[in-house]
Write an enzyme that holds these catalytic residues in place. Structure first.
Site, PDB file in Angstrom:
ATOM      1  CB  CYS A  80     -31.158  -0.950   5.080  1.00 17.99           C
ATOM      2  SG  CYS A  80     -30.451   0.396   4.092  1.00 17.99           S
TER       3      CYS A  80
ATOM      4  CB  CYS B  29     -24.324   2.704   4.316  1.00 18.04           C
ATOM      5  SG  CYS B  29     -23.783   1.067   3.757  1.00 18.04           S
TER       6      CYS B  29
ATOM      7  CD  GLN C 107     -10.883 -11.554   2.602  1.00 21.53           C
ATOM      8  OE1 GLN C 107     -12.015 -11.097   2.493  1.00 21.53           O
ATOM      9  NE2 GLN C 107     -10.454 -12.586   1.891  1.00 21.53           N
TER      10      GLN C 107
ATOM     11  CB  CYS D 203     -14.688 -15.194  -3.181  1.00 23.25           C
ATOM     12  SG  CYS D 203     -13.967 -14.755  -4.783  1.00 23.25           S
TER      13      CYS D 203
END
Length: 494
Positions: free
Chosen positions: A76, A178, A304, A451
């Site tokens: 990126c 992105c 999710q 998480c």
């Protein structure tokens, strides 16, 4: 009299030794540990310290003297400046190994409970273009990199759309591309930006609290839907007309958008959960599919963000709860019972704590006699109910309220003592009162989805008096980041 702070030293020719928490790497200099971002084990670097404590320090790499053989090329153009995807320079197998260590280290160091061998982490089949949701901000001040500042280049156009720069609420890092989502996110963002430039639309000024364009959210679907929500700050009739014209442009230019929405947010924060969302064109939702189930996802719904990996995560939850053949477990100390060999009375009662929009609850409902979901957000509970109706599921029941206030002994007496508890709390983990009620409820199994392995480990220590950890399964939901999901199966001690 003020004292001048002594400049922190520059450390030269330092070998990067390992991967540390929060996506940073670490080096050891004498008896001090130094944490730095964007480095790989094996790199030899010069580090400018930015913070120093007694036994550790933080710093920035100012020169790479020798690159590690383990390093790979970031994909990126915004790497190193954007706050996301901090591990692009780390090969994916090393990312997975680091995440597995993060899980096991946290459970051992913080939990201090007896543990089985941890199963190998489940990697994501997609390491780019895996997200189904992205949010971008508009701002009248752009973030400049250190190189841009040193160059002396004048940037006449400050209006930008992209991600908020780390630690700067009033500046946006312009994003050209992105890689986290289907390229449609780039086409939408750039087209809206260029339209705004051409038509003189104002970008939001956080300090002055003015400016029409405030944010945009893109949601994609594996069933063909595409949602775009534009967030405006409309304070005049002229701005309303400008907003309407922009929406008309998007509708005409992007017919693939099946849900074109907008919200007027003139609050002092970017959240819109308490504001009405208007439909400009199409539906107020999209659908996401998981096995044979369809889930209705609105602009405020939680789902999710890694669509494909969410299915793998929930398969683990289902197997841990009911066994590899989806056998059910009925009560404390009783033998497992296959649904094929039992009527409804032989199937387990399941509590799904922090159920969100009921994804897990509906996913496991076929293996249960009844599933009770509890969630703080009332809108999410309405989504959960709608998803049960959509899929013809009649054995779920959902309740909204704070978990520590809802999950009480009175609630359990009224709705039944659970055979299985599935819990998927936020990063802060579970309140001690919730853990206490779970212990008193004495289900045969607890499946804990987390998480944050650190808070999960803390909670496992609280449950250890009555439950033993039987299985551990890390799942990578967010490639190129330090974040990791972990599923633990606990069974009641004899």
């Amino acid at each position: 009299m003020s004292r001048t702070r002594k400049p922190l030293p520059l450390l030269e020719n330092i070998m990067i030794a390992d991967i540390a928490a929060e996506g940073k790497a670490l080096a050891r200099v004498n008896d001090m540990v130094v944490f730095v971002p964007f480095a790989v084990p094996g790199d030899i670097v010069d580090i400018q310290l930015t913070r120093k404590k007694h036994s550790y320090a933080e710093g920035e790499v100012v020169r790479f003297r020798e690159l590690s053989a383990q390093r790979c090329e970031p994909f990126c153009q915004h790497f190193g400046v954007c706050g996301g995807c901090k591990w692009q320079m780390l090969p994916y197998d090393l990312q997975l190994a680091a995440k597995q260590r993060q899980v096991t280290d946290a459970l051992r160091r913080i939990g201090k409970v007896e543990l089985p061998e941890c199963s190998p982490i489940m990697g994501s089949a997609k390491t780019t273009r895996y997200r189904n949701k992205l949010e971008f901000g508009f701002c009248n001040r752009r973030w400049l990199t250190k190189e841009q500042i040193r160059s002396g280049e004048a940037f006449e156009r400050q209006d930008s759309v992209g991600y908020h720069a780390t630690g700067a609420f009033d500046k946006i890092l312009p994003i050209e591309q992105c890689h986290l989502m289907d390229p449609v996110n780039d086409r939408l963002r750039i087209a809206i930006r260029d339209y705004a430039y051409a038509h003189g639309l104002t970008f939001f000024a956080p300090r002055e609290h003015t400016g029409l364009l405030r944010g945009m959210m893109v949601r994609t679907s594996n069933t063909g839907g595409l949602m775009l929500l534009l967030q405006f700050c409309i304070q005049t009739e002229a701005e309303q007309q400008q907003a309407d014209a922009l929406l008309a442009f998007v509708h005409a230019t992007f017919p693939e958008v099946t849900s074109l929405l907008w919200v007027n947010n003139c609050k002092f924060n970017d959240t819109f959960g308490d504001l009405p969302v208007e439909v400009y064109a199409g539906d107020d939702h999209i659908f996401l599919a998981m096995e044979e189930l369809r889930f209705k996802v609105g602009p405020k719904s939680f789902y999710q963000t890694n669509t494909d990996q969410a299915l793998e995560l929930y398969k683990v939850v289902r197997e841990f709860a009911f066994g590899p053949n989806h056998a059910s477990i009925k009560g404390e100390g009783r033998d497992a019972l296959s649904p094929d060999d039992a009527d409804d009375s032989g199937l387990p009662l399941v509590y799904d704590l922090y159920t969100g929009t009921g994804t897990i609850a509906n996913f496991v409902a076929r293996q249960a006699r009844h599933v009770i979901g509890i969630e703080y957000v009332a809108d999410a509970i309405e989504d959960a109910k709608a998803n049960s109706r959509l899929n013809g599921i009649g054995n779920t029941e959902f309740f909204a309220g704070d978990m520590k206030d809802m999950l009480t002994e009175d609630f359990i007496r009224e709705h039944g003592r659970p055979d299985i508890i599935i819990t998927d709390p936020p990063r802060a983990g579970m309140h001690a009162d919730v853990v206490r009620v779970m212990l008193n409820a004495a289900p045969g199994r607890i499946v804990y989805v987390s998480c944050n392995p650190a808070t999960q480990a803390r909670d496992l220590a609280l449950l250890d008096e009555a439950y033993r950890v039987c299985r551990i399964q890390p799942v990578d939901m967010f490639p190129h980041t330090q974040h990791v999901e972990n599923v633990v199966l606990l069974e009641r001690r004899a």
